[in-house]
Motif scaffolding. Structure first.
Motif, PDB file in Angstrom:
ATOM      1  N   GLU A  29      78.265  12.367 -38.184  1.00  0.00           N
ATOM      2  CA  GLU A  29      77.966  12.699 -36.788  1.00  0.00           C
ATOM      3  C   GLU A  29      79.261  12.648 -35.974  1.00  0.00           C
ATOM      4  O   GLU A  29      80.178  11.903 -36.314  1.00  0.00           O
ATOM      5  N   GLY A  30      79.310  13.427 -34.897  1.00  0.00           N
ATOM      6  CA  GLY A  30      80.473  13.378 -34.013  1.00  0.00           C
ATOM      7  C   GLY A  30      81.621  14.237 -34.509  1.00  0.00           C
ATOM      8  O   GLY A  30      82.787  13.974 -34.193  1.00  0.00           O
ATOM      9  N   ASN A  31      81.303  15.256 -35.313  1.00  0.00           N
ATOM     10  CA  ASN A  31      82.323  16.190 -35.798  1.00  0.00           C
ATOM     11  C   ASN A  31      83.395  15.540 -36.645  1.00  0.00           C
ATOM     12  O   ASN A  31      84.565  15.923 -36.603  1.00  0.00           O
ATOM     13  N   ILE A  32      82.994  14.545 -37.418  1.00  0.00           N
ATOM     14  CA  ILE A  32      83.949  13.877 -38.303  1.00  0.00           C
ATOM     15  C   ILE A  32      83.673  14.275 -39.746  1.00  0.00           C
ATOM     16  O   ILE A  32      82.533  14.220 -40.213  1.00  0.00           O
ATOM     17  N   LEU A  33      84.715  14.687 -40.420  1.00  0.00           N
ATOM     18  CA  LEU A  33      84.638  14.963 -41.849  1.00  0.00           C
ATOM     19  C   LEU A  33      85.293  13.791 -42.569  1.00  0.00           C
ATOM     20  O   LEU A  33      86.471  13.493 -42.335  1.00  0.00           O
ATOM     21  N   LYS A  34      84.502  13.137 -43.416  1.00  0.00           N
ATOM     22  CA  LYS A  34      85.029  11.962 -44.106  1.00  0.00           C
ATOM     23  C   LYS A  34      85.562  12.391 -45.472  1.00  0.00           C
ATOM     24  O   LYS A  34      84.827  12.959 -46.286  1.00  0.00           O
ATOM     25  N   VAL A  35      86.825  12.124 -45.694  1.00  0.00           N
ATOM     26  CA  VAL A  35      87.449  12.508 -46.962  1.00  0.00           C
ATOM     27  C   VAL A  35      88.227  11.313 -47.516  1.00  0.00           C
ATOM     28  O   VAL A  35      89.335  11.465 -48.017  1.00  0.00           O
ATOM     29  N   ASP A  36      87.600  10.138 -47.380  1.00  0.00           N
ATOM     30  CA  ASP A  36      88.334   8.927 -47.743  1.00  0.00           C
ATOM     31  C   ASP A  36      88.456   8.726 -49.258  1.00  0.00           C
ATOM     32  O   ASP A  36      89.232   7.891 -49.703  1.00  0.00           O
ATOM     33  N   SER A  37      87.732   9.521 -50.059  1.00  0.00           N
ATOM     34  CA  SER A  37      87.853   9.344 -51.513  1.00  0.00           C
ATOM     35  C   SER A  37      89.053  10.072 -52.092  1.00  0.00           C
ATOM     36  O   SER A  37      89.417   9.858 -53.240  1.00  0.00           O
TER      37      SER A  37
END
Ligand code: 5GP
Length: 192
Positions: free
Chosen positions: A16-24
């Motif tokens: 949510e909130g236009n965040i793309l999670k790419v922590d891997s």
């Protein structure tokens, strides 16, 4: 789809909130082989321009920039986000609003490490509203150096940064441009 877009589809998570999670692979655990491919790609895209230094911003930009720098054979300077006892002498500073942390940081580079004859490639992980990039560009301008190009891993094309930076006349090469993403379905679409 290119190699980075494929990896985003495989391992990226839309929040949510236009965040793309790419922590891997990009922001926490780091896939150095992927960074190496990114470096080769930017080297090809920027083969016609002179570059003698890479500038990035802590923290996530540093790992990427270091691997990319091997392809260009140049040193990396990173902008620090806080004053520390290790920062001495005269400094260039700029104010940057953090997209992810929603606060304002001063970004700082020692005057020792930027010179008027530097031809700089800026590298960063994400481009959203362009605040981080504008801070780095301001620091380069203060040093009287020039921006040879800007390499971004993931540009969120539905936010304003890319257009602002391109309208300013900078050569911006984003390896993946996300044009839309949906936190409910997890769907991500890329610019062709
Ligand atoms: P901007 O200054 O362009 O608004 O935001 C760029 C900075 O915010 C990047 O350096 C990155 O650290 C962070 N950022 C912006 N959007 C995202 C996102 O969707 N995911 C992650 N992981 N970081 C982001």
């Amino acid at each position: 789809m290119n190699f980075l877009e494929e990896r985003i589809i495989k391992d990226g998570v839309v929040k949510e909130g236009n965040i793309l999670k790419v922590d891997s692979f990009l922001n926490h655990q780091l896939d150095v082989e992927l960074f190496d491919k990114m470096g080769a790609e930017w080297k090809e895209r920027f083969k016609d321009v002179e570059i003698n230094k890479i500038l990035t911003i802590e923290a996530s930009g540093i790992g990427i920039a270091c691997v990319v720098a091997r392809h260009f054979g140049v040193p990396v300077v990173f902008a620090k986000k806080s004053q520390s006892v290790n920062l001495d002498g005269e400094m260039y500073t700029a104010e940057v609003e953090s997209f992810t942390h929603k606060n304002k940081n001063q970004v700082i580079v020692s005057k020792k490490f930027l010179n008027p004859d530097d031809k700089i490639l800026i590298i960063d992980d994400f481009l959203a509203n362009g605040c981080a990039l504008q801070g780095l560009i301001s620091i380069i301008n203060q040093a009287g150096a020039s921006v040879s190009g800007i390499g971004i891993a993931i540009e969120k094309g539905f936010q304003t940064g890319g257009q602002i930076i391109r309208n300013m006349g900078y050569r911006l090469e984003s390896l993946a441009i996300v044009d839309g993403m949906d936190a409910a379905t997890g769907e991500i679409t890329f610019r062709k």
